[in-house]
Design a protein around this motif. Sequence first.
Motif, PDB file in Angstrom:
ATOM      1  N   GLY A  15       1.107  -1.234   0.204  1.00 47.52           N
ATOM      2  CA  GLY A  15      -0.109  -0.299  -0.016  1.00 47.52           C
ATOM      3  C   GLY A  15       0.479   1.228  -0.074  1.00 47.52           C
ATOM      4  N   GLU A  22      -4.209   0.700  -4.452  1.00 43.83           N
ATOM      5  CA  GLU A  22      -5.253   0.384  -3.494  1.00 43.83           C
ATOM      6  C   GLU A  22      -5.478   2.136  -3.522  1.00 43.83           C
ATOM      7  OE1 GLU A  22      -4.594   0.298   1.432  1.00 43.83           O
ATOM      8  OE2 GLU A  22      -3.845  -1.473   0.198  1.00 43.83           O
ATOM      9  N   ARG A  31     -13.132   6.152  -5.853  1.00 44.25           N
ATOM     10  CA  ARG A  31     -13.686   4.747  -5.407  1.00 44.25           C
ATOM     11  C   ARG A  31     -14.311   4.097  -6.790  1.00 44.25           C
ATOM     12  NH1 ARG A  31     -14.519   4.826   1.029  1.00 44.25           N
ATOM     13  NH2 ARG A  31     -12.314   5.420   1.391  1.00 44.25           N
ATOM     14  N   GLY A  33      -6.840   4.727  -1.336  1.00 47.93           N
ATOM     15  CA  GLY A  33      -7.570   4.546   0.229  1.00 47.93           C
ATOM     16  C   GLY A  33      -8.087   6.239   0.227  1.00 47.93           C
TER      17      GLY A  33
END
Length: 513
Positions: free
Chosen positions: A224, A414, A397, A416
């Motif tokens: 990450g 990822e 997202r 976040g």
Amino acid sequence: MPAEKPNAEIILEPEETLDPGDWEEFRRLGHRMLDETIDYLATRREEPVWQPMPDSVRESFHKGLPMEPIGMEAAYTEFVERIRPYPNGNNHPRFWGWVQGTGTPLGMMADMLAGAMNPHMAGFNQAPALVEKQVLEWLTELMGMPRETSGVLVSGGTIANLIGLAVARHAKAGFQIREHGLQGYRGPRLVFYASAETHGWCQKAAELLGLGNSAFRRVRTQHGYRMDVAALRTLIESDRRETMRPFCVVGNAGTINTGAIDDLQAIAKVCREERLWFHVDGAFGALARLSPKLRVLVEGIEEADSLAFDLHKWMYLPFEVGCVLVRDAAAHRDAFAQEQSYLKGMDRGVIAGGLLFADRGIELTRSFRALKVWMSLKAHGVKAFAKLVEQNVAQGRYLAGLVESRADLELMAEVGLNVVCFRYRPAHGAEDILNDINRELLMRLQESGIAVISGTMLEGKFALRAAITNHRSKREDFQVLVDAVVKIGERVRADSRKGSSSKSKELGMPGSS
Ligand SMILES: Cc1ncc(COP(=O)(O)O)c(C=O)c1O
């Protein structure tokens, strides 16, 4: 022989001024500028995000120093014709390149109002200084830091971080660094730590503060792209064994490449145990604290000894406005304050109360950038900003979901927060040409004017990168982006397949020679 005095004949001509000769005429031009600017902003979505400049426009900027006046109206016309149509595009709803905010209409007006007042913001006994003081108190509260925290508004994240590191260096050096500097210093080498994903400000600051780039100890990241805190501990230990003097650890709340958030609580703990300064670069990520829902993502930020963040990124305000907060107000002041006779405080009058802000950083003359923050927080309220930050995170997202739903796109990190890294990866697309394909795709996408994103390298792979700090974007804009990426990607691929075609040569792709 005494020098002869020049002939000091006084010529009484009418005095020059830069104020308009006719205020009514200026009012008319001013109203026109404002009206046309509002039209420009209101229709920005209908224009291309970015467009290449014609050669004639580019060349027009090579003309020499204008000795003779053309007048305000003619200068404005040149702006309208040759400057305004060719921005980098960050005020457009489909701009998500690098990490640039959009600006706001109210922020623009506040800058105009501040420009008219033009107060000198070294400090002074004036309402604008109290505005900045109040803004700093509000931002301190927002970031969850103690009331006594000190701070200053600066031009942006680079300077805010530089100031944080400068205070850390001063507080932890262990000798009078302001007096002696690092020249001829024979003590243990001062070093500090930040993850390898830290923004370029960190190297600049290390160099400028005389520490040198090698004093910036890059800690490896783990899954990450977050700092490997165990590796941090090991590095500190081995540096101490090598008789170096660690003084600071920088945590990231939102890295430039992927928006990764370090484990700030764990880093704070290391700093407490090792007696190191804890600085956080929260250039955009710190603004997640605006939202009660997202706050948890940046937990530990409130433990920082110093914290840098921008209001011109994820609070969307017009450039330039960043902030640094320093928990220990005395340490902040001690790192910069001076006694100069011409700036000495007095009991009453304009300088009463002493200088505030010039003692907290590098700049003496400072603009009234606080006004746009103050007016925007009042006019829109924190809740509006919280909602927008949440909206951008949800859009990130959503974009990641669109990417994942397609077989010819690949999500590369990822998501976040608000940064989405992905690439066009058609079936059977060999790894060795993907970097070239995606680079060319990115340039063509930008040239198309449909959307602007930027690129970065992640573990040797070229990634398309959307950083969403845009209050104008709508959900459907991200579908437009994905459709354009796929369509352009297919065309680039087709061109690359032509093997010896000129396009392929341009791309520098294997098999094109
Ligand atoms: C994480 C991070 N830190 C620092 C900076 C530098 O901020 P500025 O461009 O305001 O100087 C940036 C800029 O994008 C950033 O993303």
